[in-house]
Design a protein around this motif. Structure first.
Motif, PDB file in Angstrom:
ATOM      1  N   GLU A   1      -2.581  12.228   6.894  1.00  0.00           N
ATOM      2  CA  GLU A   1      -3.130  11.028   7.536  1.00  0.00           C
ATOM      3  C   GLU A   1      -3.431  11.376   8.993  1.00  0.00           C
ATOM      4  O   GLU A   1      -2.787  12.264   9.565  1.00  0.00           O
TER       5      GLU A   1
ATOM      6  N   TYR B   1     -10.876  10.526   1.103  1.00  0.00           N
ATOM      7  CA  TYR B   1     -10.473   9.297   0.394  1.00  0.00           C
ATOM      8  C   TYR B   1     -11.450   8.198   0.790  1.00  0.00           C
ATOM      9  O   TYR B   1     -11.755   8.029   1.979  1.00  0.00           O
ATOM     10  N   HIS B   2     -11.930   7.491  -0.239  1.00  0.00           N
ATOM     11  CA  HIS B   2     -12.940   6.450   0.044  1.00  0.00           C
ATOM     12  C   HIS B   2     -12.483   5.109  -0.504  1.00  0.00           C
ATOM     13  O   HIS B   2     -13.291   4.266  -0.872  1.00  0.00           O
TER      14      HIS B   2
ATOM     15  N   SER C   1       0.873  -1.166   0.000  1.00  0.00           N
ATOM     16  CA  SER C   1       0.000   0.000   0.000  1.00  0.00           C
ATOM     17  C   SER C   1       0.914   1.221   0.000  1.00  0.00           C
ATOM     18  O   SER C   1       1.845   1.286   0.821  1.00  0.00           O
TER      19      SER C   1
ATOM     20  N   MET D   1     -13.096   5.089   8.686  1.00  0.00           N
ATOM     21  CA  MET D   1     -12.102   5.538   9.663  1.00  0.00           C
ATOM     22  C   MET D   1     -12.760   6.151  10.906  1.00  0.00           C
ATOM     23  O   MET D   1     -12.379   5.842  12.030  1.00  0.00           O
TER      24      MET D   1
ATOM     25  N   LYS E   1     -11.929  -1.336   9.037  1.00  0.00           N
ATOM     26  CA  LYS E   1     -10.929  -1.175  10.087  1.00  0.00           C
ATOM     27  C   LYS E   1     -11.324  -1.806  11.429  1.00  0.00           C
ATOM     28  O   LYS E   1     -11.231  -3.026  11.607  1.00  0.00           O
TER      29      LYS E   1
ATOM     30  N   ASN F   1      -8.424  11.686   5.963  1.00  0.00           N
ATOM     31  CA  ASN F   1      -7.456  11.472   4.881  1.00  0.00           C
ATOM     32  C   ASN F   1      -6.832  12.766   4.380  1.00  0.00           C
ATOM     33  O   ASN F   1      -6.242  12.795   3.304  1.00  0.00           O
TER      34      ASN F   1
ATOM     35  N   GLY G   1     -12.582  -1.433   3.085  1.00  0.00           N
ATOM     36  CA  GLY G   1     -13.324  -0.176   3.017  1.00  0.00           C
ATOM     37  C   GLY G   1     -13.649   0.191   1.585  1.00  0.00           C
ATOM     38  O   GLY G   1     -14.737   0.687   1.277  1.00  0.00           O
ATOM     39  N   THR G   2     -12.689  -0.115   0.681  1.00  0.00           N
ATOM     40  CA  THR G   2     -12.924   0.172  -0.740  1.00  0.00           C
ATOM     41  C   THR G   2     -14.158  -0.554  -1.252  1.00  0.00           C
ATOM     42  O   THR G   2     -15.018   0.010  -1.926  1.00  0.00           O
TER      43      THR G   2
ATOM     44  N   ASP H   1     -19.094   7.837   4.951  1.00  0.00           N
ATOM     45  CA  ASP H   1     -17.973   6.884   4.928  1.00  0.00           C
ATOM     46  C   ASP H   1     -17.308   6.938   6.302  1.00  0.00           C
ATOM     47  O   ASP H   1     -16.499   7.820   6.575  1.00  0.00           O
TER      48      ASP H   1
HETATM   49  P1  KE4 Z   1      -9.448   0.066   2.566  1.00  0.00           P
HETATM   50  O1  KE4 Z   1      -9.857  -0.368   1.169  1.00  0.00           O
HETATM   51  O2  KE4 Z   1      -8.010   0.561   2.604  1.00  0.00           O
HETATM   52  O3  KE4 Z   1      -9.747  -1.000   3.633  1.00  0.00           O
HETATM   53  O4  KE4 Z   1     -10.371   1.289   2.983  1.00  0.00           O
HETATM   54  C1  KE4 Z   1     -10.426   2.401   2.131  1.00  0.00           C
HETATM   55  C2  KE4 Z   1     -10.884   3.607   2.927  1.00  0.00           C
HETATM   56  C3  KE4 Z   1     -12.181   4.036   2.778  1.00  0.00           C
HETATM   57  N1  KE4 Z   1     -12.640   5.105   3.474  1.00  0.00           N
HETATM   58  C4  KE4 Z   1     -11.841   5.769   4.344  1.00  0.00           C
HETATM   59  C5  KE4 Z   1     -12.377   6.946   5.079  1.00  0.00           C
HETATM   60  C6  KE4 Z   1     -10.510   5.360   4.531  1.00  0.00           C
HETATM   61  O5  KE4 Z   1      -9.714   6.038   5.395  1.00  0.00           O
HETATM   62  C7  KE4 Z   1     -10.012   4.249   3.821  1.00  0.00           C
HETATM   63  C8  KE4 Z   1      -8.575   3.766   3.955  1.00  0.00           C
HETATM   64  N2  KE4 Z   1      -7.745   4.521   4.809  1.00  0.00           N
HETATM   65  C9  KE4 Z   1      -6.341   4.510   4.506  1.00  0.00           C
HETATM   66  C10 KE4 Z   1      -5.665   5.471   5.470  1.00  0.00           C
HETATM   67  N3  KE4 Z   1      -5.802   6.781   5.066  1.00  0.00           N
HETATM   68  C11 KE4 Z   1      -5.760   3.132   4.587  1.00  0.00           C
HETATM   69  C12 KE4 Z   1      -4.251   3.085   4.570  1.00  0.00           C
HETATM   70  C13 KE4 Z   1      -3.705   2.716   3.210  1.00  0.00           C
HETATM   71  O6  KE4 Z   1      -4.292   3.127   2.189  1.00  0.00           O
HETATM   72  O7  KE4 Z   1      -2.644   2.018   3.197  1.00  0.00           O
END
Ligand code: KE4
Length: 431
Positions: free
Chosen positions: A403, A147-148, A26, A245, A270, A214, A120-121, A242
Protein backbone atom coordinates in the motif's frame (compact mmCIF):
# COMPACT_ATOMS: atom_id res chain seq x y z
CA UNK A 1 4.33 -6.25 22.39
CA UNK A 2 2.65 -2.88 21.92
CA UNK A 3 3.58 -0.25 24.48
CA UNK A 4 0.31 1.63 23.93
CA UNK A 5 -2.93 0.60 25.62
CA UNK A 6 -5.42 -0.90 23.15
CA UNK A 7 -7.95 -2.38 25.58
CA UNK A 8 -11.02 -0.71 24.10
CA UNK A 9 -9.94 -1.40 20.50
CA UNK A 10 -9.52 -5.08 21.33
CA UNK A 11 -12.96 -5.30 22.93
CA UNK A 12 -14.54 -3.52 19.96
CA UNK A 13 -12.73 -5.80 17.52
CA UNK A 14 -14.03 -8.90 19.32
CA UNK A 15 -17.56 -7.49 19.14
CA UNK A 16 -17.22 -6.46 15.49
CA UNK A 17 -16.00 -9.92 14.48
CA UNK A 18 -19.29 -11.38 15.67
CA UNK A 19 -21.28 -9.47 13.06
CA UNK A 20 -18.91 -8.09 10.38
CA UNK A 21 -16.68 -10.37 8.23
CA UNK A 22 -13.26 -10.30 9.89
CA UNK A 23 -14.52 -7.41 12.04
CA UNK A 24 -13.92 -4.87 9.28
CA UNK A 25 -15.68 -3.42 6.27
CA UNK A 26 -12.60 -3.57 4.07
CA UNK A 27 -10.02 -6.38 4.38
CA UNK A 28 -6.78 -4.38 4.62
CA UNK A 29 -8.06 -2.70 7.81
CA UNK A 30 -7.85 -6.00 9.73
CA UNK A 31 -4.02 -5.85 10.02
CA UNK A 32 -3.73 -9.42 8.62
CA UNK A 33 -0.61 -8.41 6.64
CA UNK A 34 1.21 -6.98 9.66
CA UNK A 35 -0.16 -9.01 12.60
CA UNK A 36 -1.81 -7.78 15.75
CA UNK A 37 -5.28 -6.28 16.03
CA UNK A 38 -6.63 -3.17 14.36
CA UNK A 39 -7.03 0.07 16.28
CA UNK A 40 -10.54 1.48 16.30
CA UNK A 41 -10.68 5.18 15.55
CA UNK A 42 -12.69 7.68 17.55
CA UNK A 43 -11.82 10.92 15.73
CA UNK A 44 -9.33 12.70 13.53
CA UNK A 45 -8.10 16.29 13.14
CA UNK A 46 -5.46 17.71 10.82
CA UNK A 47 -2.56 15.23 10.46
CA UNK A 48 -3.70 13.05 13.35
CA UNK A 49 -6.13 10.27 14.14
CA UNK A 50 -7.16 9.27 17.67
CA UNK A 51 -8.15 5.75 18.70
CA UNK A 52 -10.82 4.71 21.19
CA UNK A 53 -8.14 4.26 23.89
CA UNK A 54 -7.09 7.88 23.55
CA UNK A 55 -3.85 7.24 21.64
CA UNK A 56 -2.98 9.81 18.94
CA UNK A 57 -1.10 9.01 15.72
CA UNK A 58 0.42 11.06 12.94
CA UNK A 59 -1.56 9.62 10.04
CA UNK A 60 -0.07 8.73 6.64
CA UNK A 61 -3.01 6.52 5.57
CA UNK A 62 -5.39 9.52 5.35
CA UNK A 63 -8.32 7.20 4.59
CA UNK A 64 -6.21 5.64 1.76
CA UNK A 65 -5.67 9.00 0.09
CA UNK A 66 -8.79 11.22 0.30
CA UNK A 67 -7.77 13.38 3.28
CA UNK A 68 -5.17 15.41 1.36
CA UNK A 69 -6.12 18.58 3.29
CA UNK A 70 -5.80 16.72 6.59
CA UNK A 71 -8.70 15.42 8.63
CA UNK A 72 -11.75 17.58 9.49
CA UNK A 73 -10.62 20.61 7.51
CA UNK A 74 -12.68 23.53 8.90
CA UNK A 75 -13.82 24.79 5.47
CA UNK A 76 -14.94 21.30 4.41
CA UNK A 77 -16.75 20.65 7.69
CA UNK A 78 -18.50 24.06 7.54
CA UNK A 79 -19.63 23.49 3.96
CA UNK A 80 -20.92 20.01 4.86
CA UNK A 81 -22.83 21.31 7.90
CA UNK A 82 -24.62 23.83 5.68
CA UNK A 83 -25.26 21.23 3.00
CA UNK A 84 -26.79 18.83 5.54
CA UNK A 85 -29.36 21.44 6.51
CA UNK A 86 -30.51 21.48 2.87
CA UNK A 87 -31.08 17.74 2.88
CA UNK A 88 -28.73 14.81 2.31
CA UNK A 89 -29.93 13.23 -0.94
CA UNK A 90 -32.54 14.00 -3.55
CA UNK A 91 -32.17 11.44 -6.34
CA UNK A 92 -32.43 14.30 -8.79
CA UNK A 93 -29.86 16.49 -10.55
CA UNK A 94 -28.31 19.36 -8.60
CA UNK A 95 -26.06 22.26 -9.66
CA UNK A 96 -23.32 20.78 -7.43
CA UNK A 97 -22.70 17.82 -9.76
CA UNK A 98 -22.14 20.11 -12.73
CA UNK A 99 -19.94 22.38 -10.61
CA UNK A 100 -17.67 19.50 -9.58
CA UNK A 101 -17.60 18.04 -13.10
CA UNK A 102 -16.53 21.43 -14.50
CA UNK A 103 -13.80 21.71 -11.83
CA UNK A 104 -12.55 18.21 -12.67
CA UNK A 105 -12.49 18.89 -16.42
CA UNK A 106 -10.50 22.09 -15.86
CA UNK A 107 -7.84 20.08 -13.98
CA UNK A 108 -8.11 16.93 -16.16
CA UNK A 109 -8.84 18.28 -19.68
CA UNK A 110 -8.80 14.70 -21.07
CA UNK A 111 -12.07 14.20 -19.17
CA UNK A 112 -14.29 16.03 -21.66
CA UNK A 113 -17.40 14.37 -20.23
CA UNK A 114 -17.66 13.15 -16.61
CA UNK A 115 -20.02 10.76 -14.84
CA UNK A 116 -20.16 10.67 -11.02
CA UNK A 117 -20.44 7.35 -9.19
CA UNK A 118 -19.97 6.25 -5.56
CA UNK A 119 -16.61 4.48 -5.47
CA UNK A 120 -13.44 3.80 -7.40
CA UNK A 121 -14.72 0.30 -8.10
CA UNK A 122 -17.83 1.68 -9.77
CA UNK A 123 -15.70 4.09 -11.77
CA UNK A 124 -13.37 1.46 -13.20
CA UNK A 125 -16.11 -1.14 -13.71
CA UNK A 126 -18.20 1.40 -15.61
CA UNK A 127 -15.29 2.76 -17.67
CA UNK A 128 -14.49 -0.76 -18.86
CA UNK A 129 -18.13 -1.43 -19.79
CA UNK A 130 -18.23 1.81 -21.79
CA UNK A 131 -14.94 0.99 -23.53
CA UNK A 132 -16.33 -2.43 -24.49
CA UNK A 133 -19.56 -0.83 -25.76
CA UNK A 134 -17.62 1.75 -27.75
CA UNK A 135 -15.15 -0.69 -29.38
CA UNK A 136 -17.52 -3.69 -29.55
CA UNK A 137 -14.57 -5.74 -28.28
CA UNK A 138 -14.45 -7.88 -25.12
CA UNK A 139 -10.86 -8.27 -23.90
CA UNK A 140 -9.25 -6.08 -21.25
CA UNK A 141 -5.57 -5.77 -20.32
CA UNK A 142 -4.59 -5.07 -16.72
CA UNK A 143 -1.23 -5.35 -14.91
CA UNK A 144 0.06 -7.47 -12.03
CA UNK A 145 0.04 -5.58 -8.77
CA UNK A 146 -2.45 -3.02 -10.01
CA UNK A 147 -5.76 -2.92 -8.14
CA UNK A 148 -8.81 -1.31 -9.70
CA UNK A 149 -11.48 -2.21 -7.14
CA UNK A 150 -13.33 -5.48 -6.73
CA UNK A 151 -15.44 -5.85 -9.90
CA UNK A 152 -15.43 -9.50 -11.01
CA UNK A 153 -13.55 -8.98 -14.26
CA UNK A 154 -10.74 -7.22 -12.41
CA UNK A 155 -10.11 -9.83 -9.70
CA UNK A 156 -8.09 -11.79 -12.22
CA UNK A 157 -4.49 -12.97 -12.30
CA UNK A 158 -2.35 -14.08 -15.20
CA UNK A 159 -3.43 -17.47 -16.49
CA UNK A 160 -0.99 -20.37 -16.83
CA UNK A 161 -0.88 -19.60 -20.57
CA UNK A 162 1.15 -16.49 -19.66
CA UNK A 163 -0.93 -13.60 -20.94
CA UNK A 164 -3.66 -15.40 -22.82
CA UNK A 165 -6.45 -16.42 -20.47
CA UNK A 166 -6.96 -14.77 -17.09
CA UNK A 167 -7.93 -16.95 -14.14
CA UNK A 168 -10.05 -15.79 -11.19
CA UNK A 169 -8.09 -14.21 -8.35
CA UNK A 170 -10.93 -14.78 -5.92
CA UNK A 171 -13.54 -17.49 -5.32
CA UNK A 172 -16.90 -16.38 -6.66
CA UNK A 173 -15.49 -14.98 -9.89
CA UNK A 174 -16.65 -17.30 -12.71
CA UNK A 175 -13.91 -18.46 -15.08
CA UNK A 176 -16.03 -17.03 -17.86
CA UNK A 177 -15.63 -13.53 -16.40
CA UNK A 178 -11.89 -13.97 -16.02
CA UNK A 179 -11.13 -15.29 -19.48
CA UNK A 180 -11.49 -11.87 -21.12
CA UNK A 181 -8.96 -10.26 -18.80
CA UNK A 182 -5.30 -10.43 -19.80
CA UNK A 183 -2.85 -9.72 -16.98
CA UNK A 184 0.65 -8.55 -17.87
CA UNK A 185 3.72 -7.57 -15.85
CA UNK A 186 3.93 -3.81 -15.19
CA UNK A 187 6.88 -1.92 -16.72
CA UNK A 188 7.37 -4.59 -19.43
CA UNK A 189 6.64 -2.81 -22.70
CA UNK A 190 7.85 -5.75 -24.82
CA UNK A 191 5.26 -8.07 -23.24
CA UNK A 192 2.58 -5.47 -23.85
CA UNK A 193 3.64 -4.95 -27.47
CA UNK A 194 3.59 -8.72 -28.15
CA UNK A 195 0.01 -9.05 -26.94
CA UNK A 196 -1.47 -6.01 -28.72
CA UNK A 197 0.33 -6.81 -31.98
CA UNK A 198 -1.09 -10.33 -31.82
CA UNK A 199 -4.55 -9.73 -30.37
CA UNK A 200 -5.15 -6.00 -30.58
CA UNK A 201 -8.33 -6.25 -32.64
CA UNK A 202 -10.05 -8.12 -29.79
CA UNK A 203 -8.88 -5.80 -27.02
CA UNK A 204 -11.36 -3.13 -25.90
CA UNK A 205 -9.19 -1.36 -23.37
CA UNK A 206 -6.13 -1.27 -21.21
CA UNK A 207 -6.59 -0.18 -17.60
CA UNK A 208 -3.50 0.85 -15.68
CA UNK A 209 -2.45 2.56 -12.49
CA UNK A 210 0.06 4.96 -14.11
CA UNK A 211 1.99 4.87 -10.82
CA UNK A 212 1.22 1.62 -8.98
CA UNK A 213 0.02 2.53 -5.51
CA UNK A 214 -1.42 -0.92 -4.81
CA UNK A 215 1.97 -2.62 -4.68
CA UNK A 216 3.49 0.07 -2.47
CA UNK A 217 4.68 2.79 -4.87
CA UNK A 218 6.10 1.63 -8.21
CA UNK A 219 7.07 4.23 -10.80
CA UNK A 220 6.79 3.71 -14.58
CA UNK A 221 10.15 3.24 -16.30
CA UNK A 222 11.07 6.07 -18.69
CA UNK A 223 9.14 5.59 -21.94
CA UNK A 224 6.80 2.92 -20.56
CA UNK A 225 3.59 4.94 -20.42
CA UNK A 226 4.46 6.66 -23.70
CA UNK A 227 4.87 3.22 -25.30
CA UNK A 228 1.51 2.05 -24.00
CA UNK A 229 -0.12 5.24 -25.31
CA UNK A 230 1.42 4.80 -28.75
CA UNK A 231 0.43 1.13 -29.06
CA UNK A 232 -3.14 1.64 -27.81
CA UNK A 233 -3.60 4.49 -30.28
CA UNK A 234 -2.22 2.34 -33.11
CA UNK A 235 -4.66 -0.49 -32.34
CA UNK A 236 -7.71 1.69 -31.46
CA UNK A 237 -7.62 0.32 -27.91
CA UNK A 238 -9.12 2.58 -25.24
CA UNK A 239 -6.44 3.63 -22.73
CA UNK A 240 -7.95 3.99 -19.25
CA UNK A 241 -5.81 5.67 -16.59
CA UNK A 242 -7.04 4.52 -13.20
CA UNK A 243 -6.18 7.66 -11.24
CA UNK A 244 -8.43 6.86 -8.30
CA UNK A 245 -5.28 7.01 -6.17
CA UNK A 246 -2.76 8.93 -8.33
CA UNK A 247 -5.29 11.69 -9.09
CA UNK A 248 -4.36 14.87 -7.17
CA UNK A 249 -1.61 12.77 -5.52
CA UNK A 250 1.16 12.48 -8.13
CA UNK A 251 0.41 16.08 -9.04
CA UNK A 252 -2.63 18.36 -9.04
CA UNK A 253 -3.40 17.05 -12.54
CA UNK A 254 -2.52 13.49 -11.57
CA UNK A 255 -0.10 11.16 -13.34
CA UNK A 256 -1.42 12.18 -16.78
CA UNK A 257 -0.21 15.72 -16.13
CA UNK A 258 3.08 14.66 -14.51
CA UNK A 259 3.95 12.25 -17.32
CA UNK A 260 2.25 14.29 -20.06
CA UNK A 261 0.14 11.39 -21.38
CA UNK A 262 -3.43 11.93 -22.58
CA UNK A 263 -5.51 8.81 -21.78
CA UNK A 264 -8.82 8.16 -23.55
CA UNK A 265 -10.61 7.69 -20.22
CA UNK A 266 -9.75 8.42 -16.59
CA UNK A 267 -11.14 7.06 -13.33
CA UNK A 268 -11.05 9.21 -10.21
CA UNK A 269 -12.16 8.74 -6.59
CA UNK A 270 -10.87 9.41 -3.08
CA UNK A 271 -9.74 13.09 -3.11
CA UNK A 272 -12.70 14.30 -5.25
CA UNK A 273 -15.08 13.32 -2.46
CA UNK A 274 -13.08 14.94 0.35
CA UNK A 275 -13.63 11.83 2.47
CA UNK A 276 -17.21 11.04 1.41
CA UNK A 277 -18.12 8.10 -0.87
CA UNK A 278 -17.37 9.08 -4.45
CA UNK A 279 -15.95 8.01 -7.77
CA UNK A 280 -15.97 9.44 -11.28
CA UNK A 281 -15.11 8.26 -14.76
CA UNK A 282 -14.85 10.27 -17.93
CA UNK A 283 -12.88 10.94 -21.03
CA UNK A 284 -13.26 11.53 -24.77
CA UNK A 285 -16.72 12.82 -25.60
CA UNK A 286 -17.14 10.35 -28.49
CA UNK A 287 -16.64 7.50 -26.00
CA UNK A 288 -18.65 9.00 -23.13
CA UNK A 289 -21.59 9.66 -25.48
CA UNK A 290 -22.16 5.91 -25.17
CA UNK A 291 -23.28 6.28 -21.54
CA UNK A 292 -26.99 6.02 -20.72
CA UNK A 293 -29.28 7.90 -21.08
CA UNK A 294 -27.39 9.65 -23.90
CA UNK A 295 -26.13 6.33 -25.26
CA UNK A 296 -26.90 2.64 -24.96
CA UNK A 297 -24.36 1.59 -22.28
CA UNK A 298 -26.24 1.34 -19.01
CA UNK A 299 -24.82 2.61 -15.72
CA UNK A 300 -26.70 4.12 -12.77
CA UNK A 301 -26.53 4.84 -9.03
CA UNK A 302 -28.97 5.88 -6.32
CA UNK A 303 -26.49 8.16 -4.60
CA UNK A 304 -24.38 9.14 -7.61
CA UNK A 305 -23.60 12.87 -7.40
CA UNK A 306 -24.79 12.95 -3.78
CA UNK A 307 -24.94 16.59 -2.61
CA UNK A 308 -22.81 15.96 0.50
CA UNK A 309 -20.06 14.18 -1.43
CA UNK A 310 -20.17 16.88 -4.11
CA UNK A 311 -19.95 19.60 -1.45
CA UNK A 312 -16.92 18.01 0.24
CA UNK A 313 -15.29 17.44 -3.14
CA UNK A 314 -15.88 20.98 -4.37
CA UNK A 315 -14.51 22.49 -1.15
CA UNK A 316 -11.46 20.21 -1.26
CA UNK A 317 -10.64 21.01 -4.89
CA UNK A 318 -11.19 24.71 -4.20
CA UNK A 319 -8.45 24.64 -1.56
CA UNK A 320 -6.21 22.42 -3.69
CA UNK A 321 -6.58 24.91 -6.56
CA UNK A 322 -4.91 27.69 -4.56
CA UNK A 323 -1.45 28.47 -6.07
CA UNK A 324 0.66 27.74 -2.97
CA UNK A 325 -1.10 24.46 -2.01
CA UNK A 326 0.91 22.03 -4.16
CA UNK A 327 4.15 23.85 -3.48
CA UNK A 328 3.56 23.11 0.20
CA UNK A 329 2.36 19.53 -0.37
CA UNK A 330 5.38 18.67 -2.50
CA UNK A 331 7.82 20.33 -0.07
CA UNK A 332 6.38 18.35 2.85
CA UNK A 333 6.57 15.11 0.84
CA UNK A 334 10.18 15.75 -0.19
CA UNK A 335 11.10 16.59 3.41
CA UNK A 336 9.61 13.31 4.63
CA UNK A 337 11.47 11.39 1.92
CA UNK A 338 14.79 12.95 2.91
CA UNK A 339 14.16 12.39 6.63
CA UNK A 340 13.20 8.72 6.22
CA UNK A 341 16.13 7.98 3.90
CA UNK A 342 18.48 9.66 6.36
CA UNK A 343 17.02 7.71 9.29
CA UNK A 344 17.55 4.41 7.43
CA UNK A 345 21.12 5.41 6.52
CA UNK A 346 21.97 6.35 10.13
CA UNK A 347 20.32 3.19 11.48
CA UNK A 348 22.21 1.06 8.96
CA UNK A 349 19.14 -0.71 7.50
CA UNK A 350 18.69 -1.43 3.80
CA UNK A 351 15.56 0.23 2.42
CA UNK A 352 14.33 1.48 -0.93
CA UNK A 353 12.06 4.51 -0.75
CA UNK A 354 9.92 5.51 -3.72
CA UNK A 355 7.78 8.62 -4.07
CA UNK A 356 5.52 10.06 -6.74
CA UNK A 357 4.43 13.52 -5.60
CA UNK A 358 2.56 13.09 -2.31
CA UNK A 359 2.39 9.26 -2.34
CA UNK A 360 5.28 7.07 -1.23
CA UNK A 361 6.46 3.73 0.13
CA UNK A 362 9.42 2.17 1.97
CA UNK A 363 10.50 -1.35 0.93
CA UNK A 364 12.99 -3.42 2.95
CA UNK A 365 15.37 -4.55 0.25
CA UNK A 366 18.55 -3.42 -1.49
CA UNK A 367 17.22 -4.04 -5.03
CA UNK A 368 15.25 -1.64 -7.19
CA UNK A 369 11.49 -2.26 -7.43
CA UNK A 370 10.11 -2.15 -10.96
CA UNK A 371 7.10 -4.50 -10.74
CA UNK A 372 4.97 -6.60 -8.40
CA UNK A 373 7.41 -9.55 -8.45
CA UNK A 374 10.17 -7.22 -7.23
CA UNK A 375 7.87 -5.78 -4.57
CA UNK A 376 6.98 -9.27 -3.33
CA UNK A 377 10.69 -10.11 -3.03
CA UNK A 378 11.18 -7.36 -0.42
CA UNK A 379 11.21 -8.39 3.25
CA UNK A 380 7.56 -8.12 4.27
CA UNK A 381 8.27 -9.61 7.70
CA UNK A 382 10.57 -6.67 8.46
CA UNK A 383 7.93 -4.33 7.07
CA UNK A 384 5.45 -5.77 9.61
CA UNK A 385 7.90 -4.97 12.42
CA UNK A 386 8.39 -1.48 10.97
CA UNK A 387 4.63 -0.94 10.91
CA UNK A 388 4.23 -2.05 14.55
CA UNK A 389 7.23 -0.10 15.79
CA UNK A 390 5.95 3.07 14.14
CA UNK A 391 2.41 2.56 15.45
CA UNK A 392 3.82 2.16 18.96
CA UNK A 393 5.66 5.44 18.50
CA UNK A 394 2.50 7.27 17.40
CA UNK A 395 2.84 7.03 13.61
CA UNK A 396 0.07 5.38 11.57
CA UNK A 397 1.30 3.76 8.34
CA UNK A 398 -0.67 1.60 5.90
CA UNK A 399 -0.92 -1.91 7.44
CA UNK A 400 0.55 -3.62 4.38
CA UNK A 401 3.78 -3.45 2.40
CA UNK A 402 1.68 -3.31 -0.76
CA UNK A 403 0.00 0.00 0.00
CA UNK A 404 1.15 3.59 -0.47
CA UNK A 405 1.51 6.25 2.21
CA UNK A 406 0.16 9.77 1.72
CA UNK A 407 1.07 13.31 2.79
CA UNK A 408 -1.43 16.02 3.75
CA UNK A 409 -1.42 19.81 3.84
CA UNK A 410 -1.86 19.58 7.62
CA UNK A 411 1.39 17.68 8.37
CA UNK A 412 3.89 20.10 9.94
CA UNK A 413 7.67 20.09 10.06
CA UNK A 414 7.38 18.93 13.67
CA UNK A 415 5.21 15.98 12.56
CA UNK A 416 7.81 15.05 9.96
CA UNK A 417 10.65 15.30 12.48
CA UNK A 418 8.70 13.14 14.96
CA UNK A 419 8.08 10.62 12.18
CA UNK A 420 11.78 10.53 11.33
CA UNK A 421 12.77 10.03 14.97
CA UNK A 422 10.24 7.19 15.30
CA UNK A 423 11.59 5.65 12.08
CA UNK A 424 15.21 5.87 13.26
CA UNK A 425 14.38 4.16 16.58
CA UNK A 426 12.28 1.53 14.82
CA UNK A 427 14.90 0.86 12.14
CA UNK A 428 17.54 0.41 14.89
CA UNK A 429 15.20 -2.01 16.67
CA UNK A 430 14.32 -4.20 13.66
CA UNK A 431 17.49 -4.28 11.55
P1 KE4 B 1 -12.84 1.96 -4.01
O1 KE4 B 1 -13.90 1.06 -4.62
O2 KE4 B 1 -12.17 1.30 -2.81
O3 KE4 B 1 -13.36 3.37 -3.70
O4 KE4 B 1 -11.71 2.19 -5.10
C1 KE4 B 1 -11.11 1.07 -5.69
C2 KE4 B 1 -9.76 1.48 -6.24
C3 KE4 B 1 -9.64 1.66 -7.60
N1 KE4 B 1 -8.46 2.03 -8.15
C4 KE4 B 1 -7.37 2.25 -7.38
C5 KE4 B 1 -6.08 2.64 -8.02
C6 KE4 B 1 -7.45 2.09 -5.98
O5 KE4 B 1 -6.35 2.31 -5.22
C7 KE4 B 1 -8.67 1.71 -5.39
C8 KE4 B 1 -8.82 1.49 -3.89
N2 KE4 B 1 -7.65 1.66 -3.12
C9 KE4 B 1 -7.59 0.91 -1.90
C10 KE4 B 1 -6.21 1.14 -1.30
N3 KE4 B 1 -5.25 0.37 -1.90
C11 KE4 B 1 -8.69 1.27 -0.95
C12 KE4 B 1 -8.51 0.74 0.45
C13 KE4 B 1 -9.35 -0.49 0.71
O6 KE4 B 1 -9.52 -1.31 -0.21
O7 KE4 B 1 -9.81 -0.62 1.88
Amino acid sequence: MSKLKHTKSLALFKKAKRIIPGGVNSPVRAFRAVGGNPIFIQSAKGPKIYDVDGNGYIDYVLSWGPMILGHSHPAVIKALQKACERGTSYGAPTPLETELAVMIRKIYPSMEIVRMVNSGTEATMSAIRVARGFTKRDKVIKFEGCYHGHADGLLVKAGSGAATFGVPDSPGVPRDYAKNTITLPYNDLAAFKRIVEKDGKHIACVIIEPVVGNSGCILPRPGYLEGIRKLTTKHDIVLIFDEVMTGFRVSFGGAQKAFRIKPDMTCLGKVIGGGLPVGAYGGRSDIMKMVSPEGPVYQAGTLSGNPLAMTAGIETLRILSRPETYKQLMAKSAALEEALKDAARRAGIKTKFYRAGTMFCTYFTDKEIYNFTDAKSSDTAVFAKYFSGMLDRGVNLAPSQFEAGFMSLAHSGADINKTARAAYETFKEIK
